[in-house]
Design a protein around this motif. Structure first.
Motif, mmCIF file in Angstrom:
data_model
loop_
_atom_site.group_PDB
_atom_site.id
_atom_site.type_symbol
_atom_site.label_atom_id
_atom_site.label_comp_id
_atom_site.label_asym_id
_atom_site.label_seq_id
_atom_site.Cartn_x
_atom_site.Cartn_y
_atom_site.Cartn_z
ATOM 1 N N LYS A 296 47.945 31.643 48.330
ATOM 2 C CA LYS A 296 47.676 33.028 48.684
ATOM 3 C C LYS A 296 48.541 33.925 47.802
ATOM 4 O O LYS A 296 49.701 33.633 47.550
ATOM 5 N N THR A 297 47.954 35.009 47.340
ATOM 6 C CA THR A 297 48.693 35.974 46.539
ATOM 7 C C THR A 297 49.473 36.897 47.468
ATOM 8 O O THR A 297 49.258 36.911 48.695
ATOM 9 N N LEU A 298 50.332 37.689 46.888
ATOM 10 C CA LEU A 298 51.079 38.669 47.671
ATOM 11 C C LEU A 298 50.118 39.632 48.365
ATOM 12 O O LEU A 298 50.297 39.971 49.541
ATOM 13 N N ASN A 299 49.094 40.056 47.664
ATOM 14 C CA ASN A 299 48.101 40.959 48.265
ATOM 15 C C ASN A 299 47.415 40.297 49.454
ATOM 16 O O ASN A 299 47.172 40.941 50.478
ATOM 17 N N ASP A 300 47.069 38.996 49.320
ATOM 18 C CA ASP A 300 46.460 38.265 50.433
ATOM 19 C C ASP A 300 47.377 38.286 51.654
ATOM 20 O O ASP A 300 46.937 38.558 52.778
ATOM 21 N N GLU B 206 49.796 40.365 52.343
ATOM 22 C CA GLU B 206 49.947 41.725 52.886
ATOM 23 C C GLU B 206 48.721 42.091 53.738
ATOM 24 O O GLU B 206 48.878 42.715 54.791
ATOM 25 N N GLU B 207 47.546 41.693 53.319
ATOM 26 C CA GLU B 207 46.342 41.972 54.116
ATOM 27 C C GLU B 207 46.373 41.204 55.431
ATOM 28 O O GLU B 207 46.025 41.759 56.485
#
Length: 77
Positions: free
Chosen positions: A65-69, A71-72
């Protein structure tokens, strides 16, 4: 206040404590903390190597998972 002074203050407080229930709670907390600490042990070199290889395989296969993932996902908490 330094750590040694805080320890001495705590010892003094405990020495004067008359509440049996509160003292029992403190004892239980300390004993559970010791048990939890005893359960922790460092990874062996072999265990670390296995974990690294698994992480690299997961990354190559897109299982991350990315940081954006994250955070969502955490926005829904």
């Amino acid at each position: 206040m330094d750590l040694q002074t805080r320890k001495l203050n705590l010892i003094s407080y405990l020495a004067q404590l008359q509440d049996e229930n509160f003292l029992r709670k403190i004892e239980n907390f300390i004993l559970s903390k010791k048990q939890n600490d005893a359960d922790l042990k460092p990874f062996t070199e072999d265990e670390l190597i296995v974990r690294i290889k698994k992480s690299e395989e997961d990354f190559k296969s897109g299982k991350y998972k990315t940081l954006n993932d994250l955070e969502e996902i955490s926005a829904d908490w």
